[in-house]
Design a protein around this motif. Structure first.
Motif, mmCIF file in Angstrom:
data_model
loop_
_atom_site.group_PDB
_atom_site.id
_atom_site.type_symbol
_atom_site.label_atom_id
_atom_site.label_comp_id
_atom_site.label_asym_id
_atom_site.label_seq_id
_atom_site.Cartn_x
_atom_site.Cartn_y
_atom_site.Cartn_z
ATOM 1 N N GLY A 78 40.452 9.975 -6.117
ATOM 2 C CA GLY A 78 41.277 8.808 -6.236
ATOM 3 C C GLY A 78 41.045 7.895 -5.167
ATOM 4 N N ALA A 79 40.229 8.032 -3.994
ATOM 5 C CA ALA A 79 39.862 7.132 -2.981
ATOM 6 C C ALA A 79 38.908 6.317 -3.184
ATOM 7 N N ARG A 80 37.865 6.627 -4.477
ATOM 8 C CA ARG A 80 36.779 5.693 -4.421
ATOM 9 C C ARG A 80 37.352 4.167 -4.809
ATOM 10 N N PRO A 81 36.823 3.345 -4.565
ATOM 11 C CA PRO A 81 37.088 1.989 -4.673
ATOM 12 C C PRO A 81 36.846 1.610 -6.385
ATOM 13 N N ARG A 82 37.539 0.888 -6.994
ATOM 14 C CA ARG A 82 37.422 0.588 -8.450
ATOM 15 C C ARG A 82 37.155 -0.955 -8.515
ATOM 16 N N VAL A 83 38.003 -1.735 -7.937
ATOM 17 C CA VAL A 83 37.696 -3.089 -8.038
ATOM 18 C C VAL A 83 37.798 -3.615 -6.306
ATOM 19 N N THR A 84 36.412 -4.190 -5.935
ATOM 20 C CA THR A 84 36.402 -4.721 -4.610
ATOM 21 C C THR A 84 36.686 -6.100 -4.672
ATOM 22 N N ARG A 85 37.564 -6.821 -3.718
ATOM 23 C CA ARG A 85 37.705 -8.115 -3.430
ATOM 24 C C ARG A 85 37.179 -8.508 -1.957
ATOM 25 N N VAL A 86 36.665 -9.863 -2.126
ATOM 26 C CA VAL A 86 36.011 -10.149 -0.871
ATOM 27 C C VAL A 86 36.585 -11.863 -0.709
ATOM 28 N N ALA A 87 36.813 -12.071 0.447
ATOM 29 C CA ALA A 87 37.337 -13.230 0.902
ATOM 30 C C ALA A 87 36.550 -13.884 2.126
ATOM 31 N N PHE A 88 36.103 -15.181 2.255
ATOM 32 C CA PHE A 88 35.740 -15.435 3.323
ATOM 33 C C PHE A 88 35.649 -17.221 3.347
ATOM 34 N N ASN A 89 35.531 -17.632 4.557
ATOM 35 C CA ASN A 89 35.626 -18.960 4.896
ATOM 36 C C ASN A 89 34.192 -19.712 5.321
ATOM 37 N N LEU A 90 33.873 -20.620 4.597
ATOM 38 C CA LEU A 90 32.554 -21.496 4.907
ATOM 39 C C LEU A 90 32.877 -22.764 5.585
ATOM 40 N N ALA A 91 32.060 -22.947 6.618
ATOM 41 C CA ALA A 91 32.609 -24.245 7.367
ATOM 42 C C ALA A 91 31.196 -25.178 7.852
ATOM 43 N N ASP A 92 31.426 -26.320 7.736
ATOM 44 C CA ASP A 92 30.216 -26.933 8.277
ATOM 45 C C ASP A 92 30.707 -27.621 9.588
ATOM 46 N N ALA A 93 29.774 -27.348 10.714
ATOM 47 C CA ALA A 93 30.105 -27.888 11.955
ATOM 48 C C ALA A 93 30.090 -29.604 12.114
ATOM 49 N N LYS A 94 29.158 -30.032 11.571
ATOM 50 C CA LYS A 94 28.727 -31.324 11.709
ATOM 51 C C LYS A 94 29.771 -32.334 10.953
ATOM 52 N N THR A 95 30.202 -31.788 9.623
ATOM 53 C CA THR A 95 31.200 -32.626 9.207
ATOM 54 C C THR A 95 32.521 -32.339 8.976
ATOM 55 N N GLY A 96 32.844 -31.088 9.448
ATOM 56 C CA GLY A 96 34.281 -30.557 9.658
ATOM 57 C C GLY A 96 34.787 -30.006 8.157
ATOM 58 N N VAL A 97 33.726 -30.186 7.180
ATOM 59 C CA VAL A 97 34.161 -29.307 5.881
ATOM 60 C C VAL A 97 34.616 -27.938 6.010
ATOM 61 N N SER A 98 35.477 -27.543 5.462
ATOM 62 C CA SER A 98 35.679 -26.003 5.429
ATOM 63 C C SER A 98 36.300 -25.744 4.127
ATOM 64 N N GLN A 99 35.755 -24.582 3.624
ATOM 65 C CA GLN A 99 36.301 -24.170 2.254
ATOM 66 C C GLN A 99 36.459 -22.797 2.132
ATOM 67 N N ASP A 100 37.637 -22.109 1.660
ATOM 68 C CA ASP A 100 37.806 -20.571 1.379
ATOM 69 C C ASP A 100 37.299 -20.270 0.131
ATOM 70 N N PHE A 101 36.667 -19.108 -0.187
ATOM 71 C CA PHE A 101 36.224 -18.809 -1.208
ATOM 72 C C PHE A 101 36.669 -17.075 -1.432
ATOM 73 N N SER A 102 36.997 -16.580 -2.609
ATOM 74 C CA SER A 102 37.158 -15.302 -3.044
ATOM 75 C C SER A 102 36.947 -15.083 -4.428
ATOM 76 N N PHE A 103 36.378 -13.694 -4.534
ATOM 77 C CA PHE A 103 36.065 -12.991 -5.870
ATOM 78 C C PHE A 103 36.300 -11.734 -5.843
ATOM 79 N N SER A 104 36.079 -11.105 -7.146
ATOM 80 C CA SER A 104 36.404 -9.520 -7.417
ATOM 81 C C SER A 104 35.367 -8.928 -8.014
ATOM 82 N N ILE A 105 35.016 -8.020 -7.746
ATOM 83 C CA ILE A 105 33.743 -7.135 -8.313
ATOM 84 C C ILE A 105 34.275 -5.814 -8.839
ATOM 85 N N ALA A 106 33.846 -5.316 -10.073
ATOM 86 C CA ALA A 106 34.260 -4.159 -10.509
ATOM 87 C C ALA A 106 33.099 -3.097 -10.154
#
Length: 340
Positions: free
Chosen positions: A302-330
């Protein structure tokens, strides 16, 4: 007559000044428009590049998790705000979020051959995804200054040579030495004596499958030879192998935050993020799933992961552009129990 000439010349000078002023205004407006357009184009290009980086992260993570061994140990942990110093001696703090599991893959044709091109002798390899973020004190406040995501995969095989004879408590079984003719040495004439001294011999270690996760990620370094210091060998464990620069590769140094979560087989939800400490040690399963009498296989399953979710933020220091991303994997499921 002379007054008229002077008046005409004065008016011409005024007209020239007005024309220059208008020209400077037009140039300023054009330059402003150019700078804004150039900045917008640069930000758009950076945003496209961030999406491309996110796609690479998703591709490799999806491939690894989709091939995760469904019955072997799974680890995920976070260690926030660890005090340390940088290369210059300045105080820093680091956050770490990592996930470690075994990846399985069917052997490819070139991996089944006996030639020099053979690269992998095991169908299992350890994979680690690790995010590390660095904080520095700026104007009296701790501020994140860098973050990077790394992926490491264990070596197909590691060769090592003991510095001397293996000593107790390590068992040294007697065995016949190999030979180039691929013929058992005890069948040769005259027979060749068995080895009783393993000093100076070449050994090969493969990634070791692990079911018991109770000792945490560090237990990947456990092997039947013990620690290198105790037995004066040159052997390393699976975790040290993952730390090798040959196996640990930078995925992106523009990631500013990273979190892992999953839904387990019983519907429970877990989150491992840089903001809080966590240490998940999920046992693998026995070959027949149920294991010996008294084994709580239902809880482990029952403790085994079935669906994994990943969330992260990517940012560019020079332009200041920042974007959040997330997705799920079975993740792959468990096959039916043997004998059922």
């Amino acid at each position: 007559m002379s007054c008229r000439l002077r008046l005409c010349r004065a008016m011409t000078l005024i007209e020239l000044l007005v024309a220059v002023s208008l020209g400077m205004v037009i140039i300023a407006m054009a330059w402003t428009a150019f700078v804004r357009a150039n900045s917008s184009a640069a930000r758009a290009m950076v945003r496209v590049d961030l999406h491309a980086t996110a796609a690479v992260v998703r591709e490799y993570l999806s491939r690894d998790l989709a091939n995760a061994a469904p019955a072997l140990a799974f680890f995920a942990r976070s260690i926030p705000q660890v005090a340390g110093v940088d290369a210059g001696g300045a105080p820093i703090r680091t956050d770490t979020v990592e996930m470690v599991f075994m990846c399985q893959a069917s052997r490819l044709e070139d991996e089944m051959s006996t030639g020099e091109e053979q690269t992998r002798k095991s169908e299992f390899s350890w994979v680690r995804w690790r995010f590390r973020r660095t904080w520095k004190e700026v104007a009296g406040a701790w501020t994140p200054v860098s973050g990077a995501l790394y992926r490491s995969i264990s070596s197909p095989a590691r060769n090592w040579v003991p510095k001397n004879t293996l000593v107790p408590p390590v068992p040294v079984p007697e065995t016949y030495p190999p030979n180039a003719a691929n013929t058992p040495t005890y069948l040769l004439t005259p027979p060749i004596a068995k080895w009783t001294n393993y000093g100076g011999r070449t050994y090969m270690n493969l990634p070791r499958p692990l079911r018991d996760a109770s000792q945490g990620i560090e237990s990947l370094d456990n092997n039947r030879y013990g620690t290198p210091v105790a037995h004066t060998t040159e052997d390393i464990g699976d975790l040290a192998d993952l730390d090798s620069p040959d196996n640990d590769r930078l995925v992106s140094n523009r990631i500013r935050d990273f979190a892992i979560g999953w839904q387990d087989a019983l519907g429970g939800a877990e989150v491992v993020a840089s903001s809080a400490a966590a240490d998940h040690r999920i046992d693998g399963l026995y070959l027949d799933v149920t294991g010996p009498a008294g084994n709580d296989h239902a809880k482990q399953l029952g403790a085994r992961p079935r669906v994994t979710r990943v969330a992260f933020n990517l940012a560019d220091a020079k332009t200041g552009v920042s974007q959040d991303f997330s997705f799920s994997i079975a993740l792959p499921g468990i096959q039916t129990q043997m004998g059922r």
